[in-house]
Design an enzyme around this catalytic site. Structure first.
Site, PDB file in Angstrom:
ATOM      1  N   TYR A 121       3.041   8.355   1.123  1.00 25.26           N
ATOM      2  CA  TYR A 121       4.008   6.910   1.164  1.00 25.26           C
ATOM      3  C   TYR A 121       4.207   6.545  -0.209  1.00 25.26           C
ATOM      4  CZ  TYR A 121       4.268   6.222   6.118  1.00 25.26           C
ATOM      5  OH  TYR A 121       4.598   6.399   7.584  1.00 25.26           O
ATOM      6  N   GLU A 177      -1.188  -4.548  14.003  1.00 24.62           N
ATOM      7  CA  GLU A 177      -0.139  -5.126  14.436  1.00 24.62           C
ATOM      8  C   GLU A 177      -0.771  -5.984  15.622  1.00 24.62           C
ATOM      9  OE1 GLU A 177       4.349  -4.617  14.385  1.00 24.62           O
ATOM     10  OE2 GLU A 177       3.946  -3.912  16.458  1.00 24.62           O
ATOM     11  N   ASP A 220       4.566  -3.745   4.387  1.00 24.88           N
ATOM     12  CA  ASP A 220       4.627  -2.280   4.439  1.00 24.88           C
ATOM     13  C   ASP A 220       5.478  -1.951   3.193  1.00 24.88           C
ATOM     14  OD1 ASP A 220       3.540  -2.256   6.734  1.00 24.88           O
ATOM     15  OD2 ASP A 220       5.216  -1.109   7.898  1.00 24.88           O
ATOM     16  N   HIS A 248       9.399  -9.794  15.207  1.00 22.32           N
ATOM     17  CA  HIS A 248       9.713  -8.339  15.332  1.00 22.32           C
ATOM     18  C   HIS A 248      11.006  -8.342  15.956  1.00 22.32           C
ATOM     19  CE1 HIS A 248       9.468  -4.300  16.314  1.00 22.32           C
ATOM     20  NE2 HIS A 248       8.381  -3.921  16.083  1.00 22.32           N
ATOM     21  N   THR A 257       4.706  -5.801  23.528  1.00 18.83           N
ATOM     22  CA  THR A 257       3.830  -4.658  23.510  1.00 18.83           C
ATOM     23  C   THR A 257       2.600  -5.009  22.743  1.00 18.83           C
ATOM     24  OG1 THR A 257       4.735  -3.803  21.512  1.00 18.83           O
ATOM     25  CG2 THR A 257       5.583  -2.654  23.601  1.00 18.83           C
ATOM     26  N   PHE A 264       0.901  -1.210   0.041  1.00 13.54           N
ATOM     27  CA  PHE A 264       0.023   0.007  -0.198  1.00 13.54           C
ATOM     28  C   PHE A 264       0.885   1.338   0.133  1.00 13.54           C
ATOM     29  CE2 PHE A 264      -4.330  -1.621   0.709  1.00 13.54           C
ATOM     30  CZ  PHE A 264      -3.968  -2.950   0.955  1.00 13.54           C
ATOM     31  N   ALA A 265       0.603   2.362  -0.874  1.00 19.82           N
ATOM     32  CA  ALA A 265       1.181   3.445  -0.885  1.00 19.82           C
ATOM     33  C   ALA A 265       0.120   4.359  -0.995  1.00 19.82           C
ATOM     34  CB  ALA A 265       2.351   3.545  -2.023  1.00 19.82           C
ATOM     35  N   ILE A 266      -0.258   4.804   0.214  1.00 18.05           N
ATOM     36  CA  ILE A 266      -1.396   5.868   0.092  1.00 18.05           C
ATOM     37  C   ILE A 266      -0.801   7.469   0.503  1.00 18.05           C
ATOM     38  CG2 ILE A 266      -3.681   6.635   1.297  1.00 18.05           C
ATOM     39  CD1 ILE A 266      -3.678   3.843   0.180  1.00 18.05           C
TER      40      ILE A 266
HETATM   41  C1  5GW Z   1       0.986   7.995   7.705  1.00 12.98           C
HETATM   42  C2  5GW Z   1       1.251   8.554   8.695  1.00 12.98           C
HETATM   43  C3  5GW Z   1       1.453   7.714   9.901  1.00 12.98           C
HETATM   44  C4  5GW Z   1       1.571   6.312   9.820  1.00 12.98           C
HETATM   45  C5  5GW Z   1       1.298   5.657   8.519  1.00 12.98           C
HETATM   46  C6  5GW Z   1       1.149   6.330   7.411  1.00 12.98           C
HETATM   47  C7  5GW Z   1       0.644   5.741   6.014  1.00 12.98           C
HETATM   48  C8  5GW Z   1       0.753   4.511   6.138  1.00 12.98           C
HETATM   49  C9  5GW Z   1       0.501   6.578   5.047  1.00 12.98           C
HETATM   50  O1  5GW Z   1       0.197   7.913   5.004  1.00 12.98           O
HETATM   51  N1  5GW Z   1       0.162   5.770   3.743  1.00 12.98           N
HETATM   52  C10 5GW Z   1       0.412   4.745   3.731  1.00 12.98           C
HETATM   53  O2  5GW Z   1       0.472   4.032   2.603  1.00 12.98           O
HETATM   54  N2  5GW Z   1       0.734   3.737   4.865  1.00 12.98           N
HETATM   55  C11 5GW Z   1       0.751   2.472   4.578  1.00 12.98           C
HETATM   56  O3  5GW Z   1       0.908   1.778   5.970  1.00 12.98           O
HETATM   57  C12 5GW Z   1       2.342   1.984   4.100  1.00 12.98           C
HETATM   58  O4  5GW Z   1       2.135   0.778   3.146  1.00 12.98           O
HETATM   59  C13 5GW Z   1       3.128   1.822   5.545  1.00 12.98           C
HETATM   60  O5  5GW Z   1       4.243   1.222   5.265  1.00 12.98           O
HETATM   61  C14 5GW Z   1       2.020   1.042   6.248  1.00 12.98           C
HETATM   62  C15 5GW Z   1       2.285   1.256   7.910  1.00 12.98           C
HETATM   63  O6  5GW Z   1       2.570   2.596   8.316  1.00 12.98           O
HETATM   64  P1  5GW Z   1       4.153   2.922   8.823  1.00 12.98           P
HETATM   65  O7  5GW Z   1       5.040   2.005   7.723  1.00 12.98           O
HETATM   66  O8  5GW Z   1       4.397   4.287   8.923  1.00 12.98           O
HETATM   67  O9  5GW Z   1       4.243   1.878  10.003  1.00 12.98           O
HETATM   68  P2  5GW Z   1       5.511   1.774  11.054  1.00 12.98           P
HETATM   69  O10 5GW Z   1       4.976   0.929  12.017  1.00 12.98           O
HETATM   70  O11 5GW Z   1       6.206   0.825  10.243  1.00 12.98           O
HETATM   71  O12 5GW Z   1       6.147   2.946  11.326  1.00 12.98           O
HETATM   72 MN    MN Z   2       6.596   0.497   8.183  1.00 13.77          MN
END
Ligand code: 5GW
Ligand code: MN
Length: 285
Positions: free
Chosen positions: A58, A235, A143, A165, A177, A53-55
């Protein structure tokens, strides 16, 4: 095919657990032979789907993710990328290797980032029986803020796999956690839990991922209806699922490393690594 004989009294790794108490292998460097596994999976002509996902912002992570996957992710087998994004225009063309293909699928975004990450489960669940089941045998869900930096092959595949993890492989139950409020669907009491699994990466047969995503999505919706959200979002629900429906294979933290945790000698390879994020710019609107 020539290879060295397995030796009953000479396990390949002696200082790490290679098998859970429910007899699921834990994949570490040195524990498998890629030639044997590749031959087995070629015989079965397996097809692997990789969802990502690339929203919103991202989308910037996608290029490195795909380009590194083209170097390291299940090379030599059929791989199909499913890219879910709200910004289809911003996605550049990729040149993909033999037997590799890609679909870009438009999805809506959510206001809250917690919903962006959690709703991935709903979309994966939704597409599983609509599409994935007709197109691939295994799904890997990751991710996008990751880079493949070493071999990730068919040794990861199984009915359902989870990844330990990187921050918790030596931790006690108490330190995990997990969600600790009994009111939440993600609740795991302090005297339960096997491993702390990362939410950034899991996979398995499409039928199994359908069940997993359905469980996590329903848990999230039930919590929403009660005005509660599990501590680490998707998670936490994933960890609850794996407690009751144990994975048939576990990947060691080699498969989801984060240099935040340094470089311990136990972890001989870093195959998939979390990108360091500049939270201020990436998470701003
Ligand atoms: C935006 C702000 C905070 C947290 C997540 C997002 C976000 C996540 C986003 O704006 N767009 C998006 O596509 N994502 C998707 O969710 C990505 O595939 C991302 O890899 C996944 C999980 O969010 P992460 O990677 O920020 O979470 P952590 O726990 O790896 O830091
Ligand atoms: Mn991530």
């Amino acid at each position: 095919m020539l290879y060295t004989k397995p030796e009953i009294t000479k396990p390949p790794r002696t200082v790490v657990l290679m098998l859970t108490s429910w007899l699921a292998p834990i994949v570490w460097n040195g524990t498998y032979n890629s030639d044997i596994l590749n031959a087995q999976f070629h015989q079965r002509k397996v097809r692997i789907g990789l969802t990502v996902f690339a929203i919103k912002k991202y989308v910037i992570f996608l290029k490195n993710f795909i380009e590194s996957a083209e170097k390291f992710f299940i090379i030599g087998h059929k791989v199909h990328y499913y890219i879910f994004t709200d910004r289809t225009q911003d996605i550049s063309k990729f040149s993909l290797g033999d037997g590799r293909s890609m679909d870009i699928i438009e999805v809506k975004s959510y206001q809250r980032w917690q919903d962006i990450t959690m709703r991935r489960m709903e979309i994966i669940w939704n597409y599983s029986l609509q599409r994935f089941i007709n197109e691939v045998d295994y799904l890997v869900c990751a991710d996008v803020d990751l880079i493949f930096s070493d071999h990730v092959g068919v040794e990861i595949l199984s009915d359902v796999f989870g990844v330990i993890h990187p921050g918790f492989f030596g931790a006690s139950r108490k330190e995990f956690t997990h969600e600790r409020r009994p009111q939440s669907e993600g609740y795991i009491p302090f005297d339960e839990g096997d491993f702390y699994y990362t939410g950034c990466y899991f996979g398995g047969r499409v039928q199994e991922i359908y069940k997993l995503a359905n469980f996590c999505n329903n848990a999230m919706l039930a919590d929403k209806a009660n005005n509660i959200e599990a501590l680490w979002h998707d998670e936490s629900y994933l960890n609850k699922y794996f407690l009751h429906y144990k994975p048939t294979k576990l990947l060691s933290p080699e498969y989801a490393w984060n240099y935040y945790y340094g470089s311990p000698t136990l972890v001989q390879r870093k195959r998939l690594v979390h990108v360091e994020k500049d939270f201020k710019t990436i998470r701003s609107k």
